[in-house]
Write a protein that holds these residues in place. Structure first.
Motif, PDB file in Angstrom:
ATOM      1  N   ARG A 179      15.361   5.191   1.682  1.00  0.00           N
ATOM      2  CA  ARG A 179      14.276   6.104   1.293  1.00  0.00           C
ATOM      3  C   ARG A 179      14.788   7.536   1.221  1.00  0.00           C
ATOM      4  N   VAL A 180      15.517   7.962   2.229  1.00  0.00           N
ATOM      5  CA  VAL A 180      16.051   9.325   2.265  1.00  0.00           C
ATOM      6  C   VAL A 180      17.018   9.544   1.104  1.00  0.00           C
ATOM      7  N   MET A 191       0.858  -1.188   0.000  1.00  0.00           N
ATOM      8  CA  MET A 191       0.000   0.000   0.000  1.00  0.00           C
ATOM      9  C   MET A 191       0.892   1.235   0.000  1.00  0.00           C
ATOM     10  N   SER A 192       0.641   2.138  -0.961  1.00  0.00           N
ATOM     11  CA  SER A 192       1.458   3.335  -1.093  1.00  0.00           C
ATOM     12  C   SER A 192       0.596   4.586  -1.109  1.00  0.00           C
ATOM     13  N   CYS A 193       1.098   5.625  -0.468  1.00  0.00           N
ATOM     14  CA  CYS A 193       0.400   6.915  -0.446  1.00  0.00           C
ATOM     15  C   CYS A 193       1.018   7.906  -1.420  1.00  0.00           C
ATOM     16  N   CYS A 194       2.302   7.728  -1.713  1.00  0.00           N
ATOM     17  CA  CYS A 194       2.997   8.644  -2.622  1.00  0.00           C
ATOM     18  C   CYS A 194       4.389   8.084  -2.926  1.00  0.00           C
ATOM     19  N   ALA A 195       4.998   8.590  -3.981  1.00  0.00           N
ATOM     20  CA  ALA A 195       6.328   8.128  -4.369  1.00  0.00           C
ATOM     21  C   ALA A 195       7.402   8.441  -3.323  1.00  0.00           C
ATOM     22  N   PRO A 196       7.425   9.654  -2.731  1.00  0.00           N
ATOM     23  CA  PRO A 196       8.471   9.909  -1.738  1.00  0.00           C
ATOM     24  C   PRO A 196       8.443   8.932  -0.548  1.00  0.00           C
ATOM     25  N   CYS A 197       7.256   8.530  -0.114  1.00  0.00           N
ATOM     26  CA  CYS A 197       7.169   7.587   1.009  1.00  0.00           C
ATOM     27  C   CYS A 197       7.472   6.153   0.588  1.00  0.00           C
ATOM     28  N   ARG A 199      16.571  12.262  -1.898  1.00  0.00           N
ATOM     29  CA  ARG A 199      17.553  13.325  -2.156  1.00  0.00           C
ATOM     30  C   ARG A 199      17.988  13.343  -3.616  1.00  0.00           C
ATOM     31  N   GLU A 200      18.051  12.167  -4.217  1.00  0.00           N
ATOM     32  CA  GLU A 200      18.516  12.052  -5.604  1.00  0.00           C
ATOM     33  C   GLU A 200      17.399  12.228  -6.626  1.00  0.00           C
TER      34      GLU A 200
END
Length: 179
Positions: A156-157, A10-16, A161-162
């Motif tokens: 993830r971080v 389950m995903s809420c957004c690409a950054p997460c 950043r990239e």
């Protein structure tokens, strides 16, 4: 985890979700035979925000060759589900009910499409509580196993950043706008 786990992430957004998807693509989570990323977020408001997050999620999944599925966007139905909880704070009862709503959808999809486990990235956001997410999942996933995977935060971080991901400054629903 048992062998031959077919997982819905389950995903809420690409950054997460970026780190989790990368870990799954790379086979870093033992016992996962197959996975699909599920974007089911009828809580996101307005529709233009939903579209931005959805487009970023699809773009990232396609970049990595990860399968994905998109649930229907029915914000009015979601609003009806959380009715009476509009004034709850972030991490309050509304969030728990929202997570449960989305996990129930995933559990039904899992049963219909041959998946036997669900995990999520809902708790990696600084706006949310992993304990609350895990609790909602365990109560909502019925006979589908919930896997409270601890994702690699450093990965993830690093990916964030990239990347040039679209980044939002609120969780998603109209009740979570930050001032």
């Amino acid at each position: 985890m048992e062998n031959k786990t077919k997982l819905i992430l389950m995903s809420c957004c690409a950054p997460c979700s970026a780190g989790a998807i990368q870990q799954l693509v790379d086979g870093e989570i033992p016992g996962i035979e197959d996975f699909i990323v599920m974007f089911f977020n009828p809580n996101i408001y307005p529709n233009s925000e939903y579209q931005k997050r959805l487009n970023e999620q699809i773009k990232y999944c396609e970049k990595l060759g990860a399968k994905y599925v998109v649930g229907d966007y029915d914000h009015d139905k979601w609003r009806e589900h959380v009715k009476g909880l509009e004034n709850e704070p972030e991490r309050g009862a509304r969030c728990g009910k929202c997570f449960a709503y989305r996990f129930c959808f995933a559990a039904q999809y899992a049963k219909e499409h041959g998946f036997n486990a669900i995990a999520s990235v809902f708790g990696v956001s600084r706006f949310k509580s992993q304990i609350q997410v895990d609790s909602a999942a365990k109560e909502s996933c019925s006979d589908i196993k919930y896997l409270p995977i601890k994702w690699d935060e450093n990965l993830r971080v690093k990916i964030n950043r990239e990347s040039n991901f679209y980044r939002q400054n609120y969780c998603g629903c109209e009740f979570s706008f930050r001032k």
